[in-house]
Motif scaffolding. Structure first.
Motif, PDB file in Angstrom:
ATOM      1  N   ILE A   1       0.837  -1.186   0.000  1.00 40.89           N
ATOM      2  CA  ILE A   1       0.000   0.000   0.000  1.00 40.89           C
ATOM      3  C   ILE A   1       0.874   1.239   0.000  1.00 40.89           C
ATOM      4  CG2 ILE A   1      -1.817   1.219   1.277  1.00 40.89           C
ATOM      5  CD1 ILE A   1      -2.708  -1.530   0.490  1.00 40.89           C
TER       6      ILE A   1
ATOM      7  N   GLY B   1      10.472  -2.941   9.674  1.00 39.57           N
ATOM      8  CA  GLY B   1       9.030  -2.847   9.518  1.00 39.57           C
ATOM      9  C   GLY B   1       8.567  -1.989   8.352  1.00 39.57           C
TER      10      GLY B   1
ATOM     11  N   LEU C   1      -3.222   2.896   4.913  1.00 37.66           N
ATOM     12  CA  LEU C   1      -2.736   1.707   5.610  1.00 37.66           C
ATOM     13  C   LEU C   1      -3.673   1.346   6.763  1.00 37.66           C
ATOM     14  CD1 LEU C   1       1.052   2.556   5.613  1.00 37.66           C
ATOM     15  CD2 LEU C   1       0.078   0.416   4.729  1.00 37.66           C
TER      16      LEU C   1
HETATM   17  N1  LIG Z   1       3.438  -0.785   2.076  1.00 36.96           N
HETATM   18  C1  LIG Z   1       2.879  -1.774   2.774  1.00 36.96           C
HETATM   19  N2  LIG Z   1       1.587  -2.082   2.577  1.00 36.96           N
HETATM   20  C2  LIG Z   1       0.999  -3.063   3.281  1.00 36.96           C
HETATM   21  N3  LIG Z   1       1.610  -3.798   4.212  1.00 36.96           N
HETATM   22  C3  LIG Z   1       2.902  -3.526   4.471  1.00 36.96           C
HETATM   23  C4  LIG Z   1       3.606  -2.533   3.750  1.00 36.96           C
HETATM   24  N4  LIG Z   1       4.867  -2.496   4.195  1.00 36.96           N
HETATM   25  C5  LIG Z   1       4.961  -3.442   5.150  1.00 36.96           C
HETATM   26  N5  LIG Z   1       3.784  -4.072   5.328  1.00 36.96           N
HETATM   27  C6  LIG Z   1       3.512  -5.133   6.314  1.00 36.96           C
HETATM   28  O1  LIG Z   1       4.233  -4.800   7.486  1.00 36.96           O
HETATM   29  C7  LIG Z   1       4.874  -5.928   8.051  1.00 36.96           C
HETATM   30  C8  LIG Z   1       6.368  -5.747   8.053  1.00 36.96           C
HETATM   31  O2  LIG Z   1       6.858  -5.776   6.725  1.00 36.96           O
HETATM   32  P1  LIG Z   1       8.220  -6.527   6.344  1.00 36.96           P
HETATM   33  O3  LIG Z   1       8.356  -7.788   7.113  1.00 36.96           O
HETATM   34  O4  LIG Z   1       8.296  -6.600   4.878  1.00 36.96           O
HETATM   35  O5  LIG Z   1       9.238  -5.442   6.906  1.00 36.96           O
HETATM   36  P2  LIG Z   1      10.837  -5.457   6.916  1.00 36.96           P
HETATM   37  O6  LIG Z   1      11.256  -4.172   6.333  1.00 36.96           O
HETATM   38  O7  LIG Z   1      11.327  -6.702   6.288  1.00 36.96           O
HETATM   39  O8  LIG Z   1      11.153  -5.424   8.470  1.00 36.96           O
HETATM   40  P3  LIG Z   1      12.443  -6.009   9.274  1.00 36.96           P
HETATM   41  O9  LIG Z   1      13.615  -5.150   8.925  1.00 36.96           O
HETATM   42  O10 LIG Z   1      12.049  -5.846  10.709  1.00 36.96           O
HETATM   43  O11 LIG Z   1      12.601  -7.426   8.860  1.00 36.96           O
HETATM   44  C9  LIG Z   1       4.413  -7.113   7.228  1.00 36.96           C
HETATM   45  O12 LIG Z   1       3.285  -7.654   7.845  1.00 36.96           O
HETATM   46  C10 LIG Z   1       4.056  -6.493   5.897  1.00 36.96           C
HETATM   47  O13 LIG Z   1       3.094  -7.269   5.245  1.00 36.96           O
END
Ligand SMILES: Nc1ncnc2c1ncn2[C@@H]1O[C@H](COP(=O)(O)OP(=O)(O)OP(=O)(O)O)[C@@H](O)[C@H]1O
Ligand SMILES: [Mg+2]
Length: 451
Positions: A143, A173, A323
């Protein structure tokens, strides 16, 4: 329910003979010409079409092509006189499932139909599975209408088809893993494996055998030869999450694989050639780590071919309402709650908050709010206290240059306050505008108790 079969033949005897033979197991539709068949298909979607090849007007071959040009695709079986087998083979190249020569052997026909319909069901469920995966991991799930996110989407779309290594950076996150999945899904490798390795979770020696595999007897406990993630991701995508956490020795090995595209298993001699596409993610500032000598520059350049940087949520506040609604919908359905959006005050409070844990934090907060909600809208009463109280950091966080995450920023602020106040905790807490108890908790959390 019986599967439906459409029988197309210009000869009435054939049509009716076949119908009689199949009626017990199938629901039968009849057409006396290709045109009539197409007419039937406007309102019916049979599992299979059984068509004669030679018919006046449009022939069976053209009919099959027309049928297979649109969805849903039934299995098409051609009936042909003995001399026309070549044409039937031709039709199979166009996607017909099989052919039978006339006079039709009814036993063969039944077997063929059963098999064909099963295959179709399998294909159908495969397709649905793929669609589910697509909608789970494709870009639809990311999103963001902010211009920064739009340019992230553009980059993803541009690089996905290539084999280029992508370095995905962003605070914890912010959606790095989501982006990695989307790149894979949109790439020609989408049907091959997506293999993720969480580098931080594994001790160094374990990480090596995880990545490269090991031969039997390579070390104590290596009772079997095991393939590593590089091998498993062959032809697919290898996602190295938290790449900033790997030790120098492993960095060297990783660099070598990237340069030579082959490696040996731990304890092995044989070179193994692989072709994975590499994606890496980190919440650290890798460039800074390079400057500090903690990350190899040559490896950094190898990984940093294309960069996707996910901005923290506080830098794209315009995405917050969307979101919030997105996760409200998700958790409303999951918990079967009747919730009709947010009150203005609740929305305001949630939008003002700094979201140091970014989208993961927002998602968790929404889940909690939905589960615990009692009214028909989410109101200020449902908003967790720390969010209502935590409005302030939003503005100040931007000024802390070089901090790679909100937590590090917070840690710095605390250390600063302690040194300003010569480790007097009561005054440091006062300066920070938090209670002594909160300060204690934070010191524990950041392992600063001795500070
Ligand atoms: N733009 C977005 N739209 C919808 N959901 C999102 C979006 N960005 C992240 N999320 C949701 O937020 C959560 C965290 O995302 P993700 O695991 O990809 O983060 P990350 O950057 O890999 O974090 P970390 O560094 O802690 O591993 C997940 O549940 C993901 O589905
Ligand atoms: Mg992650």
């Amino acid at each position: 329910m019986k599967p439906t079969i459409l029988i197309v033949d210009d000869e009435r005897n054939t049509r009716e003979g076949l119908a009689r033979a199949l009626r017990r197991q199938y629901r039968i539709l009849l057409a006396e010409s290709a045109m009539a068949a197409l007419e039937v298909l406007k309102t019916e979607s049979p599992e299979a079409v059984l068509t004669d090849l030679r018919m006046p007007g449009m022939d069976g071959m053209t009919l099959v092509k027309r049928i297979l040009a649109s969805e849903p695709k039934p299995v098409c079986i051609l009936l042909t006189a003995y001399g026309n087998v070549e044409t039937a083979v031709e039709a199979m190249k166009c996607g017909a499932y099989d052919f039978l020569t006339k006079p039709v052997n009814l036993d063969r026909l039944e077997v063929l139909l059963k098999r064909a319909i099963n295959t179709r069901k399998l294909e159908e469920s495969n397709r649905q599975l793929h669609q589910q995966l697509d909608s789970k991991y494709g870009m639809e799930q990311i999103i963001g209408t902010s211009s920064v996110m739009q340019s992230v989407f553009d980059t993803i779309r541009q690089v996905a088809p290539s084999r280029a290594t992508v370095l995905i950076q962003g605070e914890s996150g912010t959606g790095k893993e989501l982006v990695a999945h989307a790149v894979h899904r949109l790439s020609p490798r989408a049907d091959n494996p997506f293999i993720a390795v969480h580098c931080a979770a594994l001790a160094d020696t374990l990480l090596e055998s995880e990545l490269f595999g090991h031969e039997r007897g390579a070390f104590t406990g290596a009772t079997e030869t095991r393939k590593g993630r590089f091998e498993l991701a062959d032809g697919g995508t290898l996602f190295l999450d938290e790449i900033g956490e790997i030790e120098p020795a492993t960095q060297v090995k990783l660099l070598r694989v990237l340069e030579e595209r082959n490696f040996e298993r731990v304890g092995g001699m044989q070179k193994i050639e692989v072709d994975p596409r590499l994606l890496a993610a980190t919440n650290r500032d890798l460039r800074q780590m390079v400057e500090e000598g903690r990350f190899r520059e040559d490896l950094f350049f190898r990984l940093n071919v294309v960069q996707v940087t996910l901005p923290p949520l506080r830098r794209r506040r315009e995405d917050i309402p969307m979101l919030l609604h997105h996760f409200l919908k998700e958790f409303r359905e999951e918990n079967a709650k009747e919730l009709d959006g947010f009150t203005a005050e609740a929305l305001d409070s949630l939008t003002q908050y700094a979201w140091p844990g970014n989208i993961r934090e927002l998602r968790n907060v929404m889940e909690r709010m939905v589960v615990l909600s009692r009214g028909d809208k989410l109101s200020l009463r449902d908003v967790p206290l720390e969010i209502k109280e935590g409005k302030a950091p939003a503005a100040s966080s931007g000024s802390l240059k070089g901090a790679t995450s909100m937590q590090e920023a917070e840690k710095k602020m605390i250390m600063q306050a302690l040194s300003d106040n010569r480790s007097n905790r009561t005054r440091a807490a006062e300066q920070l505008g938090i209670s002594r108890r909160t300060l204690h908790r934070k010191l524990h959390e950041f392992q600063l108790e001795e500070y």
